[in-house]
Design an enzyme around this catalytic site. Structure first.
Site, PDB file in Angstrom:
ATOM      1  N   CYS A 124      -0.110   4.049   2.366  1.00 49.53           N
ATOM      2  CA  CYS A 124       0.312   3.741   3.743  1.00 49.53           C
ATOM      3  C   CYS A 124       1.737   4.221   3.981  1.00 49.53           C
ATOM      4  O   CYS A 124       2.075   4.720   5.055  1.00 49.53           O
ATOM      5  CB  CYS A 124       0.232   2.240   4.002  1.00 49.53           C
ATOM      6  SG  CYS A 124      -1.424   1.528   3.844  1.00 49.53           S
TER       7      CYS A 124
ATOM      8  N   CYS B 286       0.839  -1.212   0.000  1.00 47.93           N
ATOM      9  CA  CYS B 286       0.000   0.000   0.000  1.00 47.93           C
ATOM     10  C   CYS B 286       0.872   1.258   0.000  1.00 47.93           C
ATOM     11  O   CYS B 286       1.424   1.627   1.030  1.00 47.93           O
ATOM     12  CB  CYS B 286      -0.929  -0.024   1.220  1.00 47.93           C
ATOM     13  SG  CYS B 286      -1.862   1.499   1.473  1.00 47.93           S
TER      14      CYS B 286
END
Length: 333
Positions: free
Chosen positions: A89, A86
């Site tokens: 993230c 991700c």
């Protein structure tokens, strides 16, 4: 994914009055004991100050009760749900870590890898990552989902600290910047020798952190020009290109168009990009496989190519990629 900020005004409704009273009483007792021992020249009742590195921890399902629920009776614990694949993230986590360390013991951050802790992800009802929660005196508070501006995150955390102290009496834990050398979370004592492309890869990551997506694409491309098999650069390039594509999208408009035009290849491609950027990997893959089934010619090929590009965002070894490749083959043949 657009950030979804959660108001802290609901904290009183979420926190049971009994839990708040117990937490506040415990905090007051801890303060009194710490003051008594300090007057006697003893160590604090909490067992002493911790290094800054202890403010950011990795937590799994087995240690959640001890490392989060129990600790939340002393200090608010920020939960950062993330995954290695991700890219948003990777933008958000360093900001959260820095702000938690700046809070100097009034916050602790627990990082939870959703791929390794699916049960926790389900229990929190997480639909996409990054997702950030707080636990205060055992009470769970949703903060925001997606990447939010730093000033908004800072304001949210400041409000959390205030609520934790005023409603629950939580004063946090003591921090000693000199303990264990103050090593940041995850840092090794001895750095590994730099690789031939480390400087370029570092430049790419720095560009991503600064929001310079074009610069990140260029930096990763420079690595691949010299080393076409570099896995980190492949992943980074695919992730940077994805973020660049969705940066200026209007999510509501894109999803509405996709819903109204299930056979429109570009509408489905755009929606799949949003799915992927928000962490909905299987939704993105499934959307494009379904579109391959109902299109033909150049339209079908465009969808197929985008699906292959999205495979690169999380890497060929991910089991979701293997499953989607099988589904794609069935749709094509």
């Amino acid at each position: 994914m657009q950030p979804r900020n959660m108001s802290m005004s609901g904290v009183v409704d979420l926190a049971a009055v009994k839990a708040a009273a117990e937490a506040k009483a415990k905090a007051e007792q801890a303060r009194a004991e710490a003051a008594r021992q300090a007057a006697q020249g003893g160590a604090p009742a909490t067992g002493g100050a911790v290094p800054p590195s202890a403010l950011v921890i990795d937590v799994d399902e087995a240690g959640f009760e001890r490392d989060v629920l129990q600790l939340s009776s002393e200090v608010p614990v920020i939960l950062d749900f993330w995954a290695e694949w991700c890219q948003p993230c990777k933008q958000l986590s360093p900001v959260l870590e820095r702000l938690v360390v700046e809070a100097n013991g009034r916050l602790v951050m627990a990082k939870i890898d959703v791929d390794a802790n699916q049960m926790l992800m389900q229990q929190f009802g997480i639909q996409g990552i990054p997702a950030v929660f707080a636990v205060v005196a055992g009470q769970v508070l949703p903060l925001f989902q997606g990447v939010a501006p730093e000033q908004e995150i800072r304001a949210t955390l400041a409000q959390l600290v205030q609520v934790a102290e005023e409603r629950f009496g939580l004063i946090g834990i003591q921090v000693d910047p000199n303990a264990e050398g103050g090593t940041p979370h995850g840092a090794a004592d001895d750095e590994a020798p730099a690789g031939p492309h480390d400087a370029l890869l570092e430049a790419a990551v720095s560009a991503l952190d600064a929001g310079d997506l074009a610069g990140a694409v260029q930096a990763y491309g420079n690595v691949l020009a010299e080393d076409p098999a570099n896995t980190e650069a492949k992943l980074g390039l695919a992730q940077a290109e994805l973020l660049a594509r969705v940066k200026d999208m209007n999510p509501s408009a894109v999803r509405a168009k996709a819903a109204e035009n299930p056979k429109d290849p570009q509408a489905q491609i755009d929606a799949a990009d949003l799915d992927m950027a928000g962490g909905h990997v299987q939704d993105a893959f499934g959307r494009l496989v379904d579109t391959v089934r109902v299109t033909a010619g150049d339209d079908r090929n465009a969808v197929r190519v985008r699906l292959l590009e999205l495979f690169e965002v999380i890497g060929a070894d991910d089991p979701r990629v293997s499953a989607a490749r099988t589904a794609l083959s069935r749709a094509l043949f």
